[in-house]
Design a protein around this motif. Structure first.
Motif, PDB file in Angstrom:
ATOM      1  N   LYS A   1      53.321  39.543  11.096  1.00 20.31           N
ATOM      2  CA  LYS A   1      52.667  39.554  12.122  1.00 20.31           C
ATOM      3  C   LYS A   1      52.738  38.263  13.126  1.00 20.31           C
ATOM      4  CE  LYS A   1      48.782  41.701   9.712  1.00 20.31           C
ATOM      5  NZ  LYS A   1      47.391  41.516   8.999  1.00 20.31           N
TER       6      LYS A   1
ATOM      7  N   GLN B   1      44.579  39.558  11.355  1.00 18.96           N
ATOM      8  CA  GLN B   1      44.341  39.068   9.961  1.00 18.96           C
ATOM      9  C   GLN B   1      42.838  38.972   9.714  1.00 18.96           C
ATOM     10  OE1 GLN B   1      46.898  39.017   7.901  1.00 18.96           O
ATOM     11  NE2 GLN B   1      45.865  38.465   5.943  1.00 18.96           N
TER      12      GLN B   1
ATOM     13  N   SER C   1      46.117  36.229  14.172  1.00 22.40           N
ATOM     14  CA  SER C   1      44.979  35.748  13.538  1.00 22.40           C
ATOM     15  C   SER C   1      43.761  36.701  13.729  1.00 22.40           C
ATOM     16  CB  SER C   1      44.335  34.301  13.966  1.00 22.40           C
ATOM     17  OG  SER C   1      44.086  34.471  15.270  1.00 22.40           O
TER      18      SER C   1
ATOM     19  N   LEU D   1      51.248  38.759   6.776  1.00 24.20           N
ATOM     20  CA  LEU D   1      50.953  37.835   7.904  1.00 24.20           C
ATOM     21  C   LEU D   1      52.138  37.096   8.542  1.00 24.20           C
ATOM     22  CD1 LEU D   1      48.816  36.110   9.369  1.00 24.20           C
ATOM     23  CD2 LEU D   1      48.643  34.411   7.336  1.00 24.20           C
TER      24      LEU D   1
END
Length: 245
Positions: free
Chosen positions: A59, A141, A138, A56
């Protein structure tokens, strides 16, 4: 809804689309760069031979970078959009400064210099990098998490859920920044961004940073659903074309 009705009644229905040409300029440049660069930058950060789920934090970092790069290029379109929308606030009888997006670019450069097109670049970089990270990272994810749930596949329903999740994250993270930015632009009483943040928190409380949350989520939620749905379908078409070529 009251604001929409008032603007339509006092300024005409088309006033709701003030600045739309500059808005399209902004989305084509800013949106194209932040979204188009996201996957290549993400791949560059982890390496082309990486296998598995990208962490994450990678990202988020990729989205922060692409959001910052994109708004540096697109800041003039943001400035013109804001100024064209502000034209609607001029009193009746006062001549308009600009007659459209292209005229606005030329007038600003002629009267204020080329550098004026990058007015407010610092806060804009901070705001757009953070919101871009909230949206793209987001979405990535949430979609990845949904696809791990039995019964879910990479289809339109999954894209809608992930888009709504991205919109919610973007509003939750971006609202305080938007409130501070709006107050800084409209009130010279604040010394700087930190001063505005502290005074708002001290005198109005934490919830003041989330004023207009519902209309903001309505805008960003619907925007993210439409954007990511379109993006996913476009990617499938282009990937298919590349595959068959």
């Amino acid at each position: 809804m009251g604001t929409v009705v008032t603007i339509a009644r006092e300024e005409g229905l088309w006033a709701l689309w003030n600045g739309v040409i500059a808005g399209l300029h902004r989305q084509c440049i800013y949106g194209g760069l932040r979204i188009g660069l996201y996957d290549p930058v993400k791949t560059f950060l982890v390496g082309s031979d990486f296998v598995g789920d990208i962490p994450l934090y990678q990202k988020i970092f990729a989205a922060l970078l692409t959001g910052a790069i994109a708004i540096v290029v697109a800041n003039p379109t943001d400035l013109v959009k804001v100024r064209l929308q502000a034209e609607g606030k001029l009193p009746s009888g006062v001549p308009r400064r600009y007659y459209g997006a292209l005229d606005a670019y030329c007038t600003i450069v002629r009267q204020e210099g080329l550098g004026a097109l990058w007015t407010g670049l610092g806060p804009n970089i901070a705001r757009n990098a953070i919101v871009n990270a909230a949206e793209l990272a987001s979405y990535d994810q949430v979609k990845e998490t949904i696809l791990k749930i039995p019964g879910f596949t990479d289809n339109i329903f999954t894209h809608i859920l992930a888009g709504l999740g991205a919109g919610l994250f973007a509003v939750c993270i971006g609202s305080p920044i938007d409130v501070v930015k709006s107050r800084m632009m409209g009130d010279s009483a604040y010394k700087n961004t930190v001063d505005c943040f502290i005074k708002t928190l001290k005198y109005e409380g934490f919830l003041a940073f989330y004023k207009g949350f519902l209309p903001n989520f309505s805008r960003l939620g619907s925007w993210n659903v439409i954007m990511f749905l379109t993006l996913e379908q476009a990617k499938k078409v282009f990937i298919r074309e590349v595959y068959f070529d």
